[in-house]
Write a protein that holds these residues in place. Sequence first.
Motif, PDB file in Angstrom:
ATOM      1  N   MET A  53       0.836  -1.176   0.000  1.00 63.41           N
ATOM      2  CA  MET A  53       0.000   0.000   0.000  1.00 63.41           C
ATOM      3  C   MET A  53       0.886   1.247   0.000  1.00 63.41           C
ATOM      4  N   ALA A  54       0.608   2.196  -0.858  1.00 64.46           N
ATOM      5  CA  ALA A  54       1.393   3.417  -0.962  1.00 64.46           C
ATOM      6  C   ALA A  54       1.323   4.215   0.342  1.00 64.46           C
ATOM      7  N   LEU A  55       2.441   4.858   0.666  1.00 67.26           N
ATOM      8  CA  LEU A  55       2.525   5.648   1.887  1.00 67.26           C
ATOM      9  C   LEU A  55       2.781   7.111   1.561  1.00 67.26           C
ATOM     10  N   GLU A  56       2.162   7.974   2.314  1.00 69.97           N
ATOM     11  CA  GLU A  56       2.431   9.398   2.252  1.00 69.97           C
ATOM     12  C   GLU A  56       2.900   9.794   3.646  1.00 69.97           C
ATOM     13  N   LEU A  57       4.111  10.311   3.720  1.00 71.70           N
ATOM     14  CA  LEU A  57       4.715  10.638   5.005  1.00 71.70           C
ATOM     15  C   LEU A  57       4.960  12.132   5.112  1.00 71.70           C
ATOM     16  N   CYS A  58       4.710  12.669   6.289  1.00 70.85           N
ATOM     17  CA  CYS A  58       5.078  14.037   6.610  1.00 70.85           C
ATOM     18  C   CYS A  58       6.259  13.935   7.569  1.00 70.85           C
ATOM     19  N   VAL A  59       7.396  14.511   7.170  1.00 69.01           N
ATOM     20  CA  VAL A  59       8.621  14.433   7.952  1.00 69.01           C
ATOM     21  C   VAL A  59       8.924  15.827   8.495  1.00 69.01           C
ATOM     22  N   LEU A  60       9.034  15.936   9.804  1.00 62.06           N
ATOM     23  CA  LEU A  60       9.358  17.189  10.466  1.00 62.06           C
ATOM     24  C   LEU A  60      10.772  17.070  11.035  1.00 62.06           C
ATOM     25  N   LEU A  61      11.621  18.060  10.730  1.00 64.14           N
ATOM     26  CA  LEU A  61      13.027  18.000  11.124  1.00 64.14           C
ATOM     27  C   LEU A  61      13.431  19.254  11.892  1.00 64.14           C
ATOM     28  N   TRP A  62      14.077  19.074  13.016  1.00 67.55           N
ATOM     29  CA  TRP A  62      14.639  20.157  13.807  1.00 67.55           C
ATOM     30  C   TRP A  62      16.159  20.100  13.667  1.00 67.55           C
ATOM     31  N   SER A  63      16.797  21.247  13.569  1.00 67.13           N
ATOM     32  CA  SER A  63      18.258  21.282  13.450  1.00 67.13           C
ATOM     33  C   SER A  63      18.883  21.533  14.825  1.00 67.13           C
ATOM     34  N   HIS A  64      20.183  21.328  14.883  1.00 64.79           N
ATOM     35  CA  HIS A  64      20.948  21.682  16.080  1.00 64.79           C
ATOM     36  C   HIS A  64      21.322  23.164  16.050  1.00 64.79           C
ATOM     37  N   GLY A  65      20.675  23.939  15.204  1.00 63.07           N
ATOM     38  CA  GLY A  65      20.932  25.373  15.134  1.00 63.07           C
ATOM     39  C   GLY A  65      21.443  25.838  13.787  1.00 63.07           C
ATOM     40  N   ASP A  66      21.849  24.916  12.935  1.00 63.90           N
ATOM     41  CA  ASP A  66      22.351  25.282  11.606  1.00 63.90           C
ATOM     42  C   ASP A  66      21.396  24.723  10.558  1.00 63.90           C
ATOM     43  N   ASP A  67      20.367  25.515  10.237  1.00 65.08           N
ATOM     44  CA  ASP A  67      19.349  25.070   9.278  1.00 65.08           C
ATOM     45  C   ASP A  67      19.948  24.810   7.895  1.00 65.08           C
ATOM     46  N   ASP A  68      20.965  25.578   7.510  1.00 60.02           N
ATOM     47  CA  ASP A  68      21.601  25.364   6.204  1.00 60.02           C
ATOM     48  C   ASP A  68      22.274  24.000   6.143  1.00 60.02           C
ATOM     49  N   ALA A  69      22.935  23.600   7.222  1.00 61.02           N
ATOM     50  CA  ALA A  69      23.596  22.294   7.258  1.00 61.02           C
ATOM     51  C   ALA A  69      22.558  21.178   7.218  1.00 61.02           C
ATOM     52  N   LEU A  70      21.444  21.367   7.928  1.00 62.56           N
ATOM     53  CA  LEU A  70      20.374  20.373   7.893  1.00 62.56           C
ATOM     54  C   LEU A  70      19.838  20.227   6.475  1.00 62.56           C
ATOM     55  N   SER A  71      19.579  21.343   5.799  1.00 61.10           N
ATOM     56  CA  SER A  71      19.059  21.293   4.432  1.00 61.10           C
ATOM     57  C   SER A  71      20.052  20.651   3.468  1.00 61.10           C
ATOM     58  N   ALA A  72      21.333  20.915   3.648  1.00 61.51           N
ATOM     59  CA  ALA A  72      22.350  20.293   2.792  1.00 61.51           C
ATOM     60  C   ALA A  72      22.377  18.782   2.993  1.00 61.51           C
ATOM     61  N   TYR A  73      22.275  18.341   4.241  1.00 57.09           N
ATOM     62  CA  TYR A  73      22.206  16.906   4.522  1.00 57.09           C
ATOM     63  C   TYR A  73      20.969  16.307   3.864  1.00 57.09           C
ATOM     64  N   GLU A  74      19.833  16.964   4.018  1.00 56.52           N
ATOM     65  CA  GLU A  74      18.594  16.460   3.430  1.00 56.52           C
ATOM     66  C   GLU A  74      18.670  16.431   1.901  1.00 56.52           C
ATOM     67  N   ASP A  75      19.340  17.410   1.288  1.00 52.11           N
ATOM     68  CA  ASP A  75      19.554  17.371  -0.162  1.00 52.11           C
ATOM     69  C   ASP A  75      20.199  16.036  -0.553  1.00 52.11           C
ATOM     70  N   SER A  76      21.186  15.626   0.217  1.00 51.50           N
ATOM     71  CA  SER A  76      21.931  14.393  -0.081  1.00 51.50           C
ATOM     72  C   SER A  76      21.080  13.142   0.082  1.00 51.50           C
ATOM     73  N   VAL A  77      20.389  13.037   1.211  1.00 56.96           N
ATOM     74  CA  VAL A  77      19.647  11.796   1.458  1.00 56.96           C
ATOM     75  C   VAL A  77      18.351  11.720   0.660  1.00 56.96           C
ATOM     76  N   LEU A  78      17.713  12.847   0.409  1.00 55.08           N
ATOM     77  CA  LEU A  78      16.485  12.821  -0.389  1.00 55.08           C
ATOM     78  C   LEU A  78      16.772  12.480  -1.847  1.00 55.08           C
ATOM     79  N   ALA A  79      17.981  12.736  -2.312  1.00 59.78           N
ATOM     80  CA  ALA A  79      18.364  12.366  -3.677  1.00 59.78           C
ATOM     81  C   ALA A  79      18.371  10.850  -3.865  1.00 59.78           C
ATOM     82  N   LEU A  80      18.406  10.096  -2.767  1.00 56.10           N
ATOM     83  CA  LEU A  80      18.395   8.632  -2.818  1.00 56.10           C
ATOM     84  C   LEU A  80      16.981   8.065  -2.948  1.00 56.10           C
ATOM     85  N   MET A  81      15.993   8.867  -2.664  1.00 57.78           N
ATOM     86  CA  MET A  81      14.604   8.424  -2.619  1.00 57.78           C
ATOM     87  C   MET A  81      14.133   7.717  -3.898  1.00 57.78           C
TER      88      MET A  81
END
Length: 106
Positions: free
Chosen positions: A1-29
């Motif tokens: 069955m298809a899934l739709e997920l809402c992912v909420l992410l909090w950073s350790h204070g560096d939102d740019d670093a969090l977004s860069a990490y997410e760029d990398s892992v979301l490219a694997l999707m």
Amino acid sequence: MALELCVLLWSHGDDDALSAYEDSVLALMPRYGGRVVSRVRRVDAADEGDGPAEVQVIHLPDDAAVQAYLKDPDRLALAETHRQVVARTEVITVRTLTGHLPPTAP
């Protein structure tokens, strides 16, 4: 069955670093038949403690695809980066409420 997920992410204070990490892992999707439907980022950094830095809506074909994505070797290779930039993650299974949206103004 298809899934739709809402992912909420909090950073350790560096939102740019969090977004860069997410760029990398979301490219694997796509390897697992997944796609990012929506990805938004908090605008006001002053709100850091109140809400997530980033919110994503992701579609995946099934739970097996989610599990395979979580075990992806390229994703696991970034585990230390994840620990450094992601303070908290919440994943909520959701469904789109088409037909329940208010009409848009002309």
